[in-house]
Design a protein around this motif. Structure first.
Motif, PDB file in Angstrom:
ATOM      1  N   ILE B   3       0.839  -1.206   0.000  1.00 38.67           N
ATOM      2  CA  ILE B   3       0.000   0.000   0.000  1.00 38.67           C
ATOM      3  C   ILE B   3       0.870   1.251   0.000  1.00 38.67           C
ATOM      4  O   ILE B   3       1.747   1.399   0.859  1.00 38.67           O
ATOM      5  N   THR B   4       0.670   2.099  -0.952  1.00 34.94           N
ATOM      6  CA  THR B   4       1.477   3.326  -0.991  1.00 34.94           C
ATOM      7  C   THR B   4       0.629   4.489  -0.500  1.00 34.94           C
ATOM      8  O   THR B   4      -0.587   4.392  -0.394  1.00 34.94           O
ATOM      9  N   ASN B   5       1.303   5.598  -0.244  1.00 36.86           N
ATOM     10  CA  ASN B   5       0.607   6.765   0.300  1.00 36.86           C
ATOM     11  C   ASN B   5      -0.460   7.284  -0.650  1.00 36.86           C
ATOM     12  O   ASN B   5      -1.572   7.596  -0.256  1.00 36.86           O
ATOM     13  N   SER B   6      -0.100   7.362  -1.948  1.00 34.81           N
ATOM     14  CA  SER B   6      -1.056   7.952  -2.873  1.00 34.81           C
ATOM     15  C   SER B   6      -2.258   7.022  -3.058  1.00 34.81           C
ATOM     16  O   SER B   6      -3.367   7.480  -3.293  1.00 34.81           O
ATOM     17  N   MET B   7      -2.051   5.693  -2.922  1.00 35.97           N
ATOM     18  CA  MET B   7      -3.184   4.769  -2.987  1.00 35.97           C
ATOM     19  C   MET B   7      -4.182   5.088  -1.902  1.00 35.97           C
ATOM     20  O   MET B   7      -5.392   5.134  -2.116  1.00 35.97           O
ATOM     21  N   ASN B  10      -5.957   8.294  -2.665  1.00 30.90           N
ATOM     22  CA  ASN B  10      -6.915   8.110  -3.762  1.00 30.90           C
ATOM     23  C   ASN B  10      -8.161   7.365  -3.307  1.00 30.90           C
ATOM     24  O   ASN B  10      -9.284   7.770  -3.604  1.00 30.90           O
ATOM     25  N   ASN B  11      -7.934   6.268  -2.584  1.00 29.32           N
ATOM     26  CA  ASN B  11      -9.076   5.482  -2.114  1.00 29.32           C
ATOM     27  C   ASN B  11      -9.968   6.308  -1.205  1.00 29.32           C
ATOM     28  O   ASN B  11     -11.197   6.280  -1.309  1.00 29.32           O
ATOM     29  N   GLU B  14     -11.938   8.721  -3.218  1.00 25.09           N
ATOM     30  CA  GLU B  14     -12.986   8.024  -3.964  1.00 25.09           C
ATOM     31  C   GLU B  14     -14.191   7.747  -3.061  1.00 25.09           C
ATOM     32  O   GLU B  14     -15.334   8.024  -3.407  1.00 25.09           O
TER      33      GLU B  14
END
Lengths: 553, 304
Positions: B3-7, B10-11, B14
């Motif tokens: 899991i990355t920070n931008s994920m 983004n989630n 969303e």
């Protein structure tokens, strides 16, 4: 003796390179198109230790800076985003079409039909009332305007879609152009054994954008060119591109075609999916289909209404003209429909044919053939019965209100299917009549103002007469709204689910290629510690050298 | 999964958008009071609702139409009832005048009253509802009964020995009272008034000329016949008014039914919606506070 310092130096350099790569990653942590990079460390070539069989290590070096990525996932993201682009456009289009039809509301076509029906019912009650007649004219105008407004807005939307189409085509050209330029830079870099990671990322980002727009296929050749085809035809080939352009359609307005210019040969391309395909579908399929449907409704309604209207007589006792007309300047009935000029003219409301010679024109409708033979005090009773395929009719007569209908003056039969085209001749009495159905009706040829029989029959054209596809005009219209609703709903759902799919795949892609700050921090500390240790190694070696030098002194 | 920070951002974003959309949808329903605002919200529901609205519109129109017909019939009824009073009075006078004991002076005085009654009956026959004559058939603009300009009681030409002429026609005025039913609402003056007026006029002439009781008594049966015709006309009108009341009741029932069905089809369930809205609000709040956590410290904050 100096080997130690060399090893230390190689370690310092390598850790520094690695920290720089980490820094690059951190810097691009929020760059959507970026694939994280990793410095691959490897041991330097060992030396054979003089006078032995052992190999001694000589330190470390950075062998490569790799992009971490999963080409399979990336390809999936691209394919699904083609589909996602397609549904985005369809959904956008359907939403707009729904707004144009504006149902359910008090200002849509359905409501205009309802209000026109109301005015006709009132006309049945007050056939000679000026205000009621004016209301019939006005509601007729509102109704035809409602048709025209939908048509105009649909055509406006089609035109704006056609403009968007042109813009998207130039967008594709611009992307293709930029990709071909990256091809040049990348192949040059690769030829001199450099890894142009960031250029590759940028080119891929452009390729991803291109995939949202249209169905394209890309393939990287041995020297690193990304060659792209659209609909099986070359779009980007090494450093060259073929230009897409739009060409006006001869058959339909605002339906430009997509043309690929390959060395002067114009070839039409039809992308299977992608935004541009979605746009074409709304423009060339959805909008025309709904408009065709609306045209049918407008045309068959106007035709039926006019037929009934021209069967009645107006306030001046004259046989009715048309109520609606189709303006010949327009090919689409929903654009052309308007209230007839004779009704709109000064005093035109008196020309609304509220009266009918027949009490029930749905049984027998009268056509005056010779006014000089007409006896306005004469009453005719027409009785029609039917069996399988025939109408049987009897006609009786009486004069004025005093006497009663005696024995029939005419009896006969006619095939049901021929009835509409073969009026029963009573020209010696000035008229003929056509049988429309079974039952009993009274015919009288005076044209007094209190006769609202035709108004009752006219109002049936909206909610009762089976005018189109075996049902009423308003049922047809509601079916159209239902179709639009179902299609729009489907587009909503597809857009939603396709969007979810792309987001999931993007997540997987990010999970492989995205930058994790925690990870980078940990790496930074790791490299920093190694760097510190290497520095210590050099210091110790220096101290050792000092000791050695001290011996000599 | 890595899991990355931008994920995470983004989630989080969303989900936040989804929750907002949901909240907006519920708010829209609450403020509009209906479950759907465009066909795609519920294609079947929307077209059903369009059908219901048309039906409600139609029933409301038929209510107006039936009421209009009813007031036409009620005016007719009250005119006929007035006419009956006139006939009764003339009948009484005829019976009274059949008696030979009256002297010619009395008969002349009586003649004056009969003349007034004749004129009254003419004016009843010319009753209007709004601008329309009630008793002239479809010729609603023509005064149904007018005094014959060639009137001469002694002329043998039947066109001239009548005191009045009927100017209307013998057409039925038909009113649509439902999609498939029409009702005749008119009675014309030729059917119910003209003969009576002629009889009264003859009686007037006779009284004026001092005719004896025997001549006058011959009119009694005419008046009785006239009253019978009048009564049966009133009965017919009364029956029609009753039928219109029934039609009206049925329309009311149907309208109520459609309104109920329509409400069931398109109106929100307020209790349920408010609950859902409250839930969505909570979820939205929760997602906001979780968002605040996602933009959380990473290792960055701890490396000094």
């Amino acid at each position: 003796m100096f080997d130690g310092i060399h090893i230390g130096l190689s370690a310092l350099q390598t850790q520094k390179k690695s920290i720089e790569t980490t820094g690059h990653n951190i810097a691009n942590a929020n760059n959507e198109d970026y694939s994280r990079q990793r410095a691959i460390q490897t041991a330097k070539e060992p030396n054979l230790l003089a006078g032995s069989n052992f190999m001694q290590g000589t330190g470390v070096k950075v062998a490569d800076i790799q992009r971490i990525r999963d080409e399979f996932i990336n390809q999936q993201v691209r394919e699904e985003s083609q589909e996602s682009g397609y549904w985005n456009q369809i959904q956008q289009g359907m939403e707009r079409i729904e707004y144009i039809f504006n149902e359910p509301s008090d200002s849509g076509l359905q409501s205009a039909f309802d209000k026109f029906w109301n005015s006709l019912q009132d006309l049945n009650t007050y056939p000679n009332d000026t205000a009621t007649r004016a209301a019939v004219k006005n509601q007729g105008m509102v109704l035809s305007k409602a048709f025209r407004t939908i048509n105009e807005q649909m055509m406006d939307y089609k035109r704006s879609l056609n403009n968007d189409f042109g813009k998207k085509v130039s967008e594709i050209n611009s992307i293709a152009d930029r990709i071909s330029r990256y091809n040049k830079q990348i192949t040059t870099a690769l030829a001199s054994n450099k890894t142009p990671n960031d250029l590759l990322d940028k080119r891929e980002a452009l390729f991803n954008d291109l995939n949202e727009l249209a169905t394209v296929k890309g393939k990287t050749d041995k020297v690193g060119n990304l060659n792209i085809t659209i609909d099986g035809k070359k779009l980007v080939s090494k450093f060259d591109t073929n230009k897409l352009k739009v060409e006006e359609s001869d058959d339909h307005p605002y339906a430009d075609k997509l043309i690929l210019d390959i060395n002067g040969n114009n070839i039409e391309v039809k992308p299977e999916t992608g935004e541009i395909r979605g746009l074409m579908e709304v423009r060339d399929s959805e909008i025309p289909t709904y408009l065709d449907n609306l045209d049918n409704i407008a045309e068959s309604f106007a035709k039926e209404f006019n037929e009934k209207h021209s069967n009645g007589f107006d306030l001046n006792g004259e046989t009715g003209n048309k109520f609606f007309e189709l303006n010949s300047n327009y090919s689409r009935a929903s654009r052309a429909i308007q209230v007839h000029a004779s009704i709109k003219a000064e005093g035109g409301i008196n020309k609304i044919a509220a009266g009918n010679y027949s009490e029930n024109p749905d049984i027998a409708e009268v056509n005056i053939v010779d006014t000089s033979n007409i006896n306005k005090d004469q009453y005719y009773k027409v009785e029609v019965s039917k069996d399988d395929d025939k109408y049987y009719y009897q006609v009786f007569e009486k004069n004025g209100g005093d006497s009663s209908f005696g024995s029939p003056i005419t009896t006969g039969d006619i095939n049901i299917e021929d009835a509409a085209d073969n009026p029963i001749d009573f020209s010696s009495r000035g008229f003929e009549f056509t049988i429309n159905g079974s039952g009993e009706t009274i015919i009288n040829l005076n044209t007094n103002q209190g006769n609202g029989n035709n108004a009752a029959s006219l109002s049936k054209t909206i909610n009762q007469d089976e005018v189109l596809n075996g049902t009423t005009v308003t049922n047809n219209y509601r079916a159209l709204i239902s179709t639009i609703g179902v299609n729009a709903q489907r587009a909503d759902q597809m857009k939603e689910s396709q969007g979810d799919l792309v987001r999931q795949l993007e997540n997987i892609k990010q999970s492989v290629s995205g930058v994790s700050l925690d990870e980078e921090m940990a790496n930074m500390i790791k490299y920093q510690q190694a760097y510190n240790a290497a520095a210590k190694l050099i210091t110790k070696n220096d101290e050792m050298l000092d000791s050695l030098m001290a011996m000599i002194r | 999964m890595r899991i990355t920070n931008s994920m995470m951002t983004n989630n989080m974003l969303e989900n936040l958008i989804n929750n907002r959309e949901n909240l907006d949808k519920l708010n829209q329903q609450l403020s509009s009071g209906t479950k759907f605002s465009k066909p795609s919200d519920n294609p079947i529901g929307v077209t059903t609702s369009m059908g219901f609205h048309t039906q409600m519109n139609n029933y409301e129109q038929y209510q107006r139409d039936v009421n209009n017909s009813k007031s036409w019939l009620e005016s007719t009824e009250s005119s006929l009832s007035d006419a009956n009073n006139v006939l009764q009075r003339t009948n009484e006078l005829a019976i009274y005048a059949s008696n030979d004991t009256l002297n010619p002076e009395d008969r002349k005085i009586m003649a004056e009253e009969v003349k007034e009654l004749r004129d009254e009956l003419i004016s009843i026959a010319n009753s209007k509802l709004g601008d329309e004559y009630l008793f002239s058939g479809q010729a609603t603009g023509a005064k149904p009964i007018e005094v014959n300009t060639n009137y001469d009681i002694n002329d043998t030409d039947p066109d001239n020995d009548n005191y009045v002429v009927y100017n209307g026609d013998h057409n039925k005025i038909l009113r649509k009272i439902s999609d498939d039913n029409q009702m005749k609402v008119n009675i014309n003056a030729a059917e119910v008034f003209k003969d009576n007026i002629e009889t009264i006029n003859k009686m007037y002439e006779d009284l004026k000329n001092g005719e004896g009781g025997e001549k006058i008594s011959s009119y009694i049966s005419d008046f009785e016949e006239g009253m019978t015709t009048n009564t049966s006309a009133r009965a017919e009108v009364g029956a029609k008014i009753n039928r219109l009341d029934l039609v009206n009741n049925r329309i009311d029932d149907n309208l109520l039914n459609v309104k109920k069905l329509n409400s069931k089809n398109e109106d929100i369930d307020l209790a349920k919606l408010v609950t859902d809205l409250k839930m969505s609000e909570n979820v939205y709040r929760a997602s906001l506070s979780s968002a605040a956590r996602v933009i959380q410290p990473s290792l960055v904050d701890f490396v000094k």
